[in-house]
Design a protein around this motif. Structure first.
Motif, PDB file in Angstrom:
ATOM      1  N   ALA A  73       0.828  -1.202   0.000  1.00 54.18           N
ATOM      2  CA  ALA A  73       0.000   0.000   0.000  1.00 54.18           C
ATOM      3  C   ALA A  73       0.867   1.258   0.000  1.00 54.18           C
ATOM      4  O   ALA A  73       0.543   2.246  -0.678  1.00 54.18           O
ATOM      5  N   THR A  74       1.966   1.225   0.736  1.00 58.38           N
ATOM      6  CA  THR A  74       2.862   2.375   0.785  1.00 58.38           C
ATOM      7  C   THR A  74       3.487   2.646  -0.576  1.00 58.38           C
ATOM      8  O   THR A  74       3.593   3.798  -1.017  1.00 58.38           O
ATOM      9  N   VAL A  75       3.896   1.588  -1.259  1.00 51.38           N
ATOM     10  CA  VAL A  75       4.490   1.745  -2.587  1.00 51.38           C
ATOM     11  C   VAL A  75       3.460   2.309  -3.570  1.00 51.38           C
ATOM     12  O   VAL A  75       3.781   3.156  -4.413  1.00 51.38           O
ATOM     13  N   ASN A  76       2.205   1.862  -3.458  1.00 50.81           N
ATOM     14  CA  ASN A  76       1.160   2.389  -4.329  1.00 50.81           C
ATOM     15  C   ASN A  76       0.956   3.885  -4.100  1.00 50.81           C
ATOM     16  O   ASN A  76       0.802   4.662  -5.051  1.00 50.81           O
ATOM     17  N   ILE A  77       0.960   4.283  -2.827  1.00 47.77           N
ATOM     18  CA  ILE A  77       0.817   5.708  -2.508  1.00 47.77           C
ATOM     19  C   ILE A  77       1.997   6.494  -3.069  1.00 47.77           C
ATOM     20  O   ILE A  77       1.840   7.568  -3.658  1.00 47.77           O
ATOM     21  N   LEU A  78       3.196   5.950  -2.900  1.00 51.76           N
ATOM     22  CA  LEU A  78       4.402   6.609  -3.390  1.00 51.76           C
ATOM     23  C   LEU A  78       4.349   6.773  -4.907  1.00 51.76           C
ATOM     24  O   LEU A  78       4.767   7.802  -5.445  1.00 51.76           O
ATOM     25  N   MET A  79       3.824   5.778  -5.592  1.00 51.47           N
ATOM     26  CA  MET A  79       3.746   5.837  -7.051  1.00 51.47           C
ATOM     27  C   MET A  79       2.763   6.904  -7.516  1.00 51.47           C
ATOM     28  O   MET A  79       3.003   7.593  -8.509  1.00 51.47           O
ATOM     29  N   ILE A  80       1.668   7.069  -6.766  1.00 56.06           N
ATOM     30  CA  ILE A  80       0.619   7.998  -7.208  1.00 56.06           C
ATOM     31  C   ILE A  80       0.993   9.447  -6.908  1.00 56.06           C
ATOM     32  O   ILE A  80       0.880  10.320  -7.775  1.00 56.06           O
ATOM     33  N   VAL A  81       1.412   9.720  -5.680  1.00 55.42           N
ATOM     34  CA  VAL A  81       1.639  11.116  -5.255  1.00 55.42           C
ATOM     35  C   VAL A  81       2.971  11.271  -4.546  1.00 55.42           C
ATOM     36  O   VAL A  81       3.069  11.956  -3.528  1.00 55.42           O
ATOM     37  N   GLY A  82       3.992  10.653  -5.050  1.00 56.64           N
ATOM     38  CA  GLY A  82       5.299  10.762  -4.407  1.00 56.64           C
ATOM     39  C   GLY A  82       5.836  12.173  -4.353  1.00 56.64           C
ATOM     40  O   GLY A  82       6.624  12.523  -3.469  1.00 56.64           O
ATOM     41  N   GLU A  83       5.385  13.028  -5.292  1.00 54.30           N
ATOM     42  CA  GLU A  83       5.886  14.408  -5.298  1.00 54.30           C
ATOM     43  C   GLU A  83       5.332  15.228  -4.144  1.00 54.30           C
ATOM     44  O   GLU A  83       5.861  16.300  -3.831  1.00 54.30           O
ATOM     45  N   HIS A  84       4.263  14.750  -3.495  1.00 52.03           N
ATOM     46  CA  HIS A  84       3.645  15.489  -2.388  1.00 52.03           C
ATOM     47  C   HIS A  84       4.102  14.988  -1.014  1.00 52.03           C
ATOM     48  O   HIS A  84       3.610  15.475  -0.002  1.00 52.03           O
ATOM     49  N   ILE A  85       4.995  14.020  -0.969  1.00 51.97           N
ATOM     50  CA  ILE A  85       5.407  13.424   0.311  1.00 51.97           C
ATOM     51  C   ILE A  85       6.607  14.181   0.853  1.00 51.97           C
ATOM     52  O   ILE A  85       7.593  14.405   0.147  1.00 51.97           O
ATOM     53  N   SER A  86       6.528  14.571   2.106  1.00 48.49           N
ATOM     54  CA  SER A  86       7.622  15.308   2.731  1.00 48.49           C
ATOM     55  C   SER A  86       8.805  14.379   3.013  1.00 48.49           C
ATOM     56  O   SER A  86       8.678  13.154   3.003  1.00 48.49           O
ATOM     57  N   LEU A  87       9.948  14.999   3.289  1.00 49.99           N
ATOM     58  CA  LEU A  87      11.152  14.202   3.576  1.00 49.99           C
ATOM     59  C   LEU A  87      10.972  13.355   4.832  1.00 49.99           C
ATOM     60  O   LEU A  87      11.480  12.242   4.922  1.00 49.99           O
ATOM     61  N   GLU A  88      10.237  13.881   5.800  1.00 49.53           N
ATOM     62  CA  GLU A  88      10.013  13.115   7.026  1.00 49.53           C
ATOM     63  C   GLU A  88       9.231  11.841   6.732  1.00 49.53           C
ATOM     64  O   GLU A  88       9.549  10.762   7.240  1.00 49.53           O
ATOM     65  N   ARG A  89       8.192  11.956   5.897  1.00 52.85           N
ATOM     66  CA  ARG A  89       7.405  10.776   5.554  1.00 52.85           C
ATOM     67  C   ARG A  89       8.177   9.840   4.624  1.00 52.85           C
ATOM     68  O   ARG A  89       8.012   8.617   4.683  1.00 52.85           O
ATOM     69  N   LEU A  90       9.022  10.389   3.753  1.00 53.81           N
ATOM     70  CA  LEU A  90       9.882   9.523   2.943  1.00 53.81           C
ATOM     71  C   LEU A  90      10.817   8.711   3.833  1.00 53.81           C
ATOM     72  O   LEU A  90      11.102   7.536   3.571  1.00 53.81           O
ATOM     73  N   SER A  91      11.285   9.352   4.911  1.00 53.39           N
ATOM     74  CA  SER A  91      12.114   8.629   5.873  1.00 53.39           C
ATOM     75  C   SER A  91      11.333   7.483   6.499  1.00 53.39           C
ATOM     76  O   SER A  91      11.859   6.383   6.698  1.00 53.39           O
ATOM     77  N   ASP A  92      10.031   7.701   6.794  1.00 57.13           N
ATOM     78  CA  ASP A  92       9.189   6.636   7.343  1.00 57.13           C
ATOM     79  C   ASP A  92       9.064   5.474   6.361  1.00 57.13           C
ATOM     80  O   ASP A  92       9.065   4.298   6.757  1.00 57.13           O
ATOM     81  N   ILE A  93       8.937   5.798   5.065  1.00 56.17           N
ATOM     82  CA  ILE A  93       8.839   4.740   4.046  1.00 56.17           C
ATOM     83  C   ILE A  93      10.129   3.931   3.983  1.00 56.17           C
ATOM     84  O   ILE A  93      10.114   2.694   3.909  1.00 56.17           O
ATOM     85  N   LEU A  94      11.256   4.627   4.032  1.00 54.76           N
ATOM     86  CA  LEU A  94      12.542   3.923   3.990  1.00 54.76           C
ATOM     87  C   LEU A  94      12.719   3.035   5.222  1.00 54.76           C
ATOM     88  O   LEU A  94      13.236   1.917   5.130  1.00 54.76           O
ATOM     89  N   ILE A  95      12.281   3.529   6.366  1.00 50.91           N
ATOM     90  CA  ILE A  95      12.345   2.717   7.588  1.00 50.91           C
ATOM     91  C   ILE A  95      11.463   1.492   7.463  1.00 50.91           C
ATOM     92  O   ILE A  95      11.831   0.381   7.880  1.00 50.91           O
TER      93      ILE A  95
END
Length: 797
Positions: free
Chosen positions: A440-462
């Motif tokens: 689900a996270t990857v799907n969200i990233l694919m759709i609106v990855g340009e709107h995700i803040s660096l903090e939330r990108l860090s959460d995805i990487l974690i």
């Protein structure tokens, strides 16, 4: 001078702002000149005042005509009086000194034999009410109530009396007897009079806080005794034949019904013990109104909405609460956007009380997510998050993902809000289905990855890093890179920087695993990093990730040509105009030339991470199996000049951000070289107690109040401020009623980063329930903007 119509046409026909300005200025000058002419005919004088009112609507200065309004009121011609009173209500306010000239004129007109002149005076008095006018003219209003038999004037007088009480609460004692005397059966009194009675009763109830005399319990008891009359009126309007004169869309006088329900609610809230005997009858009445009203018309919606507000404000029976939620759900299924918005907004406040009842109508809420109206979509998104729990999180996440697919560029802020909250949910609910959460996270990233803040990108990487199923993790990483390498049917937009960042991170972290499994060639991984370096050379965020990925991948490759390409990628930024990228490039160049064993130790696999709790406690990162515990410290010590050499614990999430050059500025070394103020940081990350209810909410900050201690005449209060955005120069001002004394303690912090908290202590001395008026001033944003927030809060004890 032309007519008002021609003047409006000229203003609207202006093609430029300068031309409009010229027309308005010239006409204003003509009006000023004409009004000074003592021989100007009254008809032309009225025409000039008409134009003046239009100028006021345009925002122009009209103070020079205030005396002219008074002159028109003094005229005996009804046309002059009507225009004069209208102009006075529009151009003046209660703070104007010229109102003193109105006192005698209002006094004369309130006793005028013409009912329409009296009506004008009552309307103007209610609109321009000041404490001085209230004290001087209340006797004239009372005289009308006591002696007039004209329902038209009595209605106006009752509403004016309500305004009088708002300005001078001591007048409650004068006017409250007219509530019972005028509250008679519907056959003997017009609905206008009954509406005025309801307004007067509301004013008397809300005046309790400022009423300084001891006889208020008697006044309250007198108003409570009117409740059966209110019930009878509501019952007559809903369940018996009514006069067609009051029919509005099939509902009998919804205006009066709404005011009666609001008055009943205020009485029950103010006197819960005195009204306890009427509660069962109220339950029956609200049930009948909610079930028998025709929900197809807007007039019925108004009555039903007031019923729902009454049900939840008074915490009535469980069955009534469920009925109220069902009524709101019917609103959602309608076509009227205003009704939908009101229903969604009300359900947001209802969810904490009746979560299960709201859950049953999830399909209507989900339907509102795809409404064309942005305000309805926004409220539907907030309500979706409010009803989300462990049992329905998967279904609601899928619905929100479908919603994100259909968002347009105009909905960028809303999409950002949704993404920020969705990613945080995976950590909050600690889902057992790790595979679904990652997909689900990857799907969200694919759709609106340009709107995700660096903090939330860090959460995805974690989340990717901490995934325990290695095979599934590799599948997810392969899907990400297949899309990036254009090897699958899926694609992402060139603006999706979040996807590029995650792709670069996956190459650096899992390049060895991908190569050992023969999933990709070393030239593919290297080529993609070179492509990113060329396309986004001006974006320091992506370049920071690319440099780190290039350094880590170089220690996992055997191909000399690929290693040399990675060296050139790092070396190419030795003279970058961005100081952070330049520093990172030089440091990475030194690491690149280290012996293989040292590089392997430094650039090994990342450990499992645990996010730092909001309370400020920083748990140590769990080491990954097969790695040395001191490896994270060694890496940070080499890459970060400010890393504390003797520290034994670290914030893993912060470490991850720091490696990729995206750590928050607050972690950087101060220019004065004195290091970070760790005591202040701990103070700003204080935890808000769970028993501190929310007192105020805005986009920049939330306020919680807690009654720390209480005795007969002293209350110790703690106010907690939670920042939703960066705030500095915070100041707290507070006030209490004259009968109490307030002592403010020191504010724990005046500068707050997002999600930080501060505390303000107060001591209130005096009897009665403490009521505070709080004013907060602060600077926020870049460039800095000064904002002010004000609210009132009353304690129950």
């Amino acid at each position: 001078m032309g007519s008002l119509r021609s003047f409006i046409k000229d203003v609207r026909a202006a093609k430029t702002l300068a031309e409009e300005r010229s027309i308005v200025t010239k006409e204003s000058a003509r009006i000023r000149t004409k009004l000074k002419d003592d021989h100007l005919p009254q008809e032309k004088r009225r025409k000039n005042i008409h134009k003046l009112l239009y100028l006021h609507i345009l925002g122009e200065k009209t103070h020079f005509a205030q005396v002219e309004c008074i002159n028109l009121i003094a005229s005996e011609d009804f046309r002059d009086k009507r225009l004069g009173y209208l102009a006075a209500m529009i151009l003046l306010d209660e703070n104007q000194e010229i109102l003193t000239l109105l006192t005698n004129m209002l006094n004369n007109d309130l006793n005028h034999p013409n009912r329409y002149v009296v009506s004008l005076a009552l309307s103007t008095l209610g609109s321009l009410m000041s404490p001085e006018l209230a004290r001087d003219l209340y006797s004239d209003v009372e005289n009308i109530l006591a002696h007039s038999k004209d329902d038209f004037l009595v209605k106006k007088a009752l509403q004016c009396a309500a305004k009088l009480i708002q300005k001078d609460t001591s007048l409650v004692e004068v006017f409250f007897p007219y509530i019972n005397s005028r509250l008679v059966s519907n056959q003997q009194s017009s609905h206008g009079v009954l509406l005025g009675v309801a307004k007067l009763c509301q004013a008397a109830i809300t005046a309790k806080e400022k009423y300084e005399y001891d006889n208020y319990p008697e006044i309250l008891q007198s108003m409570v005794q009117s409740i059966p009359e209110f019930f009878a009126l509501l019952q007559d309007m809903n369940f018996t034949s009514f006069n067609p004169e009051y029919d509005v869309g099939g509902t009998c006088d919804p205006f009066l019904q709404v005011e009666l329900l609001y008055t009943i609610r205020l009485l029950f809230e103010l006197a819960p013990q005195e009204t306890e005997s009427y509660k069962d009858k109220l339950n029956d009445l609200l049930t009948k109104i909610a079930t028998n009203s025709d929900g197809a018309k807007n007039s019925a919606h108004a009555v039903l909405y007031e019923c729902v507000r009454t049900i939840f404000a008074l915490q009535l029976d469980q069955s009534l609460k469920v009925l109220g939620v069902n009524v709101l759900a019917k609103f959602l299924s309608g076509k009227d956007n205003n009704t939908k918005y009101v229903a969604l907004n009300t359900l947001l406040h209802v969810v904490p009380q009746e979560p299960q009842a709201v859950q049953k109508h999830r399909k209507f809420i989900s339907k509102c997510l795809f409404d064309p109206d942005i305000s309805i979509k926004t409220r539907a998104v907030e309500l979706t998050f409010a009803i989300l729990n462990d049992s329905n999180i998967k279904e609601l996440i899928e619905e929100l993902t479908a919603f994100l697919k259909l968002t347009s560029e105009d909905d960028k802020d809303l999409a950002t809000y949704v993404v920020e909250h969705m990613i945080g949910l995976f950590e909050q609910y600690k889902l057992g289905d790790e595979k679904w959460a990652l997909e689900a996270t990857v799907n969200i990233l694919m759709i609106v990855g340009e709107h995700i803040s660096l903090e939330r990108l860090s959460d995805i990487l974690i989340m990717i890093n901490n995934a325990r199923d290695l095979d599934h993790k590799i599948q997810v990483i392969r899907r990400i890179l297949d899309v990036s390498f254009a090897k699958s049917g899926e694609s992402v937009s060139s603006a999706n920087l979040g996807w590029k960042l995650v792709s670069a991170w996956c190459i650096g972290e899992y390049g060895d695993t991908l190569l050992e499994s023969n999933i990709y060639l070393d030239t593919e991984l290297t080529g993609y990093l070179r492509t990113l370096d060329g396309l986004y050379s001006d974006d320091c965020k992506i370049i920071g990730y690319v440099l780190t990925a290039a350094l880590k991948l170089s220690s996992r490759l055997q191909n000399p040509s690929c290693i040399e390409e990675l060296r050139q990628v790092i070396k190419g930024h030795n003279k970058d105009t961005n100081l952070m990228i330049q520093t990172k490039s030089v440091q990475y160049g030194i690491l690149f030339n280290l012996p293989a064993k040292e590089k392997h130790d430094i650039l090994g696999a990342m450990p499992l991470f645990e996010k730092k709790p909001k309370s400020g406690a920083a748990p140590a990162a769990r080491p990954k199996f097969g790695t040395k515990p001191q490896e994270p410290d060694l890496l940070l010590e080499l890459l970060d000049d400010d890393y504390p050499k003797k520290s034994t614990t670290s914030n893993a999430a912060g470490s991850l951000l720091d490696i990729f050059g995206s750590a928050p500025q607050s972690s950087a070394k101060p220019e004065n070289g004195k290091g970070n103020d760790t005591a202040g940081l701990t103070q700003n990350l204080m935890t808000i107690p769970k028993d501190a209810p929310e007192a105020f909410r805005s986009t920049d900050l939330d306020v919680h109040m807690k009654l720390k201690s209480l005795n007969d005449y002293e209350a110790h209060v703690e106010m907690f401020i939670h920042a939703n955005a960066s705030i500095n120069s915070l100041q707290v001002l507070a006030a209490v009623s004259k009968s109490k004394k307030l002592t403010l303690g020191s504010l724990s912090a005046s500068t707050l980063a997002p999600r930080e908290n501060c505390r303000q202590e107060m001591i209130i001395t005096g009897g009665g329930k403490p009521k505070l008026r709080i004013k907060l001033t602060f600077n926020t944003g870049s460039p800095s903007i000064t904002k002010t927030e004000q609210f009132d809060y009353k304690f129950d004890q």
